[in-house]
Design a protein around this motif. Structure first.
Motif, short mmCIF file in Angstrom:
data_model
loop_
_atom_site.label_atom_id
_atom_site.label_comp_id
_atom_site.label_asym_id
_atom_site.label_seq_id
_atom_site.Cartn_x
_atom_site.Cartn_y
_atom_site.Cartn_z
N ILE A 148 -19.84 -16.70 -19.04
CA ILE A 148 -19.13 -15.86 -19.26
C ILE A 148 -18.91 -14.91 -17.85
O ILE A 148 -20.01 -14.34 -17.40
N GLU A 149 -17.65 -14.55 -17.69
CA GLU A 149 -17.37 -13.73 -15.94
C GLU A 149 -17.97 -12.27 -16.08
O GLU A 149 -17.91 -11.90 -15.50
N ALA A 150 -17.27 -11.77 -17.84
CA ALA A 150 -16.91 -10.72 -17.71
C ALA A 150 -18.30 -10.32 -19.13
O ALA A 150 -16.90 -11.25 -20.56
N VAL A 151 -17.63 -8.48 -19.35
CA VAL A 151 -17.93 -8.56 -21.22
C VAL A 151 -16.65 -7.29 -20.91
O VAL A 151 -15.87 -7.12 -20.31
N LYS A 152 -16.97 -6.44 -22.52
CA LYS A 152 -16.05 -5.78 -22.99
C LYS A 152 -16.38 -4.96 -22.02
O LYS A 152 -17.62 -4.15 -22.28
N MET A 153 -15.48 -3.73 -21.26
CA MET A 153 -15.97 -2.73 -20.13
C MET A 153 -15.38 -1.19 -21.48
O MET A 153 -14.75 -1.41 -21.31
N ILE A 154 -16.04 -0.33 -21.48
CA ILE A 154 -15.99 1.29 -21.78
C ILE A 154 -16.75 1.48 -20.71
O ILE A 154 -17.78 1.48 -19.95
N LYS A 155 -15.77 2.86 -19.79
CA LYS A 155 -16.11 3.64 -19.29
C LYS A 155 -16.76 4.72 -19.68
O LYS A 155 -17.76 5.59 -19.23
N GLY A 156 -16.11 5.40 -20.84
CA GLY A 156 -16.78 6.18 -21.97
C GLY A 156 -16.01 7.52 -21.32
O GLY A 156 -14.95 7.62 -20.51
N ILE A 157 -16.86 8.55 -21.65
CA ILE A 157 -15.57 9.87 -21.11
C ILE A 157 -16.09 10.28 -19.77
O ILE A 157 -17.56 10.24 -19.51
N THR A 158 -15.54 10.74 -19.16
CA THR A 158 -15.94 10.94 -17.72
C THR A 158 -15.18 12.08 -17.12
O THR A 158 -13.99 12.37 -17.85
N PRO A 159 -16.13 13.26 -16.78
CA PRO A 159 -15.61 14.38 -16.66
C PRO A 159 -14.76 14.71 -15.51
O PRO A 159 -14.42 14.19 -14.42
N ILE A 160 -13.87 15.68 -15.65
CA ILE A 160 -12.51 15.81 -15.05
C ILE A 160 -12.98 17.19 -13.46
O ILE A 160 -13.30 17.74 -14.62
N VAL A 161 -12.51 16.78 -12.69
CA VAL A 161 -12.65 17.98 -11.40
C VAL A 161 -11.42 18.15 -10.91
O VAL A 161 -10.11 17.49 -10.65
N ASN A 162 -10.49 19.56 -11.32
CA ASN A 162 -9.69 19.95 -11.60
C ASN A 162 -9.60 20.45 -10.15
O ASN A 162 -10.38 19.80 -8.53
N VAL A 163 -7.97 20.34 -9.22
CA VAL A 163 -7.94 20.37 -8.47
C VAL A 163 -8.23 21.58 -7.87
O VAL A 163 -8.24 23.12 -7.83
N GLY A 164 -8.68 21.59 -6.68
CA GLY A 164 -8.90 21.98 -5.60
C GLY A 164 -10.92 22.32 -6.02
O GLY A 164 -11.47 23.69 -5.17
N ASP A 165 -11.16 21.62 -6.60
CA ASP A 165 -12.91 21.74 -6.63
C ASP A 165 -13.63 23.03 -7.66
O ASP A 165 -14.65 23.43 -7.17
N LYS A 166 -12.38 23.54 -7.96
CA LYS A 166 -12.95 25.18 -8.63
C LYS A 166 -13.66 24.81 -10.35
O LYS A 166 -14.23 25.61 -11.06
N GLN A 167 -13.47 23.99 -10.41
CA GLN A 167 -13.99 22.96 -11.93
C GLN A 167 -14.15 22.02 -12.52
O GLN A 167 -13.50 21.09 -11.91
N ILE A 168 -15.20 21.46 -13.29
CA ILE A 168 -15.86 20.92 -13.78
C ILE A 168 -15.85 20.74 -15.10
O ILE A 168 -16.22 21.32 -15.72
N VAL A 169 -15.12 20.00 -15.70
CA VAL A 169 -14.60 20.05 -17.62
C VAL A 169 -15.03 18.32 -18.12
O VAL A 169 -14.80 17.43 -18.07
N GLY A 170 -16.40 18.56 -18.38
CA GLY A 170 -16.78 17.83 -19.31
C GLY A 170 -16.68 17.32 -20.35
O GLY A 170 -16.28 18.20 -21.16
N ASN A 171 -17.99 16.87 -21.60
CA ASN A 171 -18.35 16.03 -22.83
C ASN A 171 -19.50 16.25 -23.03
O ASN A 171 -20.02 16.37 -22.45
N VAL A 172 -19.48 16.64 -24.61
CA VAL A 172 -21.24 15.85 -25.74
C VAL A 172 -20.83 15.01 -25.25
O VAL A 172 -20.09 14.93 -26.26
N VAL A 173 -22.35 14.31 -25.15
CA VAL A 173 -21.74 12.48 -25.03
C VAL A 173 -23.55 12.61 -26.26
O VAL A 173 -23.41 11.31 -26.22
N TYR A 174 -23.75 13.28 -26.35
CA TYR A 174 -25.82 13.06 -27.29
C TYR A 174 -26.19 14.32 -27.67
O TYR A 174 -26.26 15.30 -26.84
N ILE A 175 -26.50 14.40 -29.03
CA ILE A 175 -26.84 15.45 -29.87
C ILE A 175 -28.99 14.61 -29.52
O ILE A 175 -28.59 14.05 -30.57
#
Length: 276
Positions: A148-175
């Motif tokens: 087959i050519e492809a699998v189910k894709m999950i991008k997961g949780i991606t950090p967001i960079v706010n306008v002006g590169d003033k802030q990165i907002v991420g998430n806990v992905v593992y404990i």
């Protein structure tokens, strides 16, 4: 003979892990089996992907990785075998494999189609073991599945960079086992956005102004041991996998607690970095 690794959410109380190993040894008495983890939270494919992502590259090329997470066969959860980065992965097509590599460029994918030859309600024991042993003997993927050519894709949780590169907002992905909180913010992203600026990390009420390379770097060893802040000190580091981690120095979740419990954070909770 290639190494066969096992990653499951089976735990170690029940017979499942031993049964899988026994089935492999019955087919391949000379096999080398390595446990990556059997303590994945039930059905938690993001957690499994993080652990496998940071483990498989340490194994020799050609290693075979059986992944027993959410592996029941259904019309929406087919079984696949994937050759990726010169390794083989056998798992369900539930999106997990897409999160293992930052750039998912598989060399070959097959949808396993040998189920009619195997009577089972325990696919990891029967189907996945049969495929792994076939590959270990030098067999090709086309024999056990259709390309087959492809699998189910999950991008997961991606950090967001706010306008002006003033802030990165991420998430806990593992404990981890120590209660340390691993986020999806990488050192590379931090350096590209931060450009050497001062910063403040916030995770609920926990605030950090420094990021260390090692846990012990947070301790001032020039101060007499009885007077320095040591056990229980909160700290932020870039861990060995290059991800931002919030931790408690020499924490023990079973006694004094870990970062997760002490900061009141869990999977997917927000962690932000604000640059000045």
């Amino acid at each position: 003979m290639p190494i066969i690794t096992l990653t499951t959410d089976f735990g170690v109380k029940d017979h499942f892990v031993a049964a899988v190993k026994g089935a492999i040894y019955s087919e391949l008495p000379q096999a080398t089996i390595v446990d990556i983890s059997h303590e994945i939270s039930p059905f938690h494919i993001t957690e499994a992907a993080y652990i496998i992502q940071n483990a498989y590259k340490s194994f020799p090329k050609g290693s075979i990785h059986i992944i027993g997470i959410d592996s029941e066969l259904t019309p929406e959860n087919k079984h696949i075998a994937v050759k990726l980065d010169e390794h083989y992965f056998i798992c369900a097509n539930n999106g997990l494999i897409s999160m293992i590599a930052s750039a998912f460029k598989p060399e070959k994918i097959v949808e396993i189609n040998i189920h009619d030859k195997i009577n089972t309600n325990f696919p990891v024991l029967d189907v996945f073991v049969a495929v792994a042993c076939h590959i270990a003997r030098g067999g090709t993927l086309e024999v056990v599945g259709k390309v087959i050519e492809a699998v189910k894709m999950i991008k997961g949780i991606t950090p967001i960079v706010n306008v002006g590169d003033k802030q990165i907002v991420g998430n806990v992905v593992y404990i981890d086992n120590y209660g340390n909180l691993i986020t999806n913010i990488t050192r590379k992203q931090f350096e590209e956005v931060g450009k050497g600026r001062q910063f403040t990390i916030k995770a609920r009420s926990a605030v950090f102004k420094n990021i260390y390379d090692r846990y012990s770097d947070a301790i001032n060893f020039t101060v007499e041991k009885s007077k320095r802040e040591e056990d229980g000190k909160k700290l932020a580091i870039f861990n060995s996998s290059g991800y931002l981690e919030l931790a408690i120095y020499k924490s023990n979740p079973k006694t004094v607690g870990g970062a997760a419990s002490l900061f009141g954070l869990s999977y997917r909770d927000t962690v932000s970095i604000t640059f000045e």
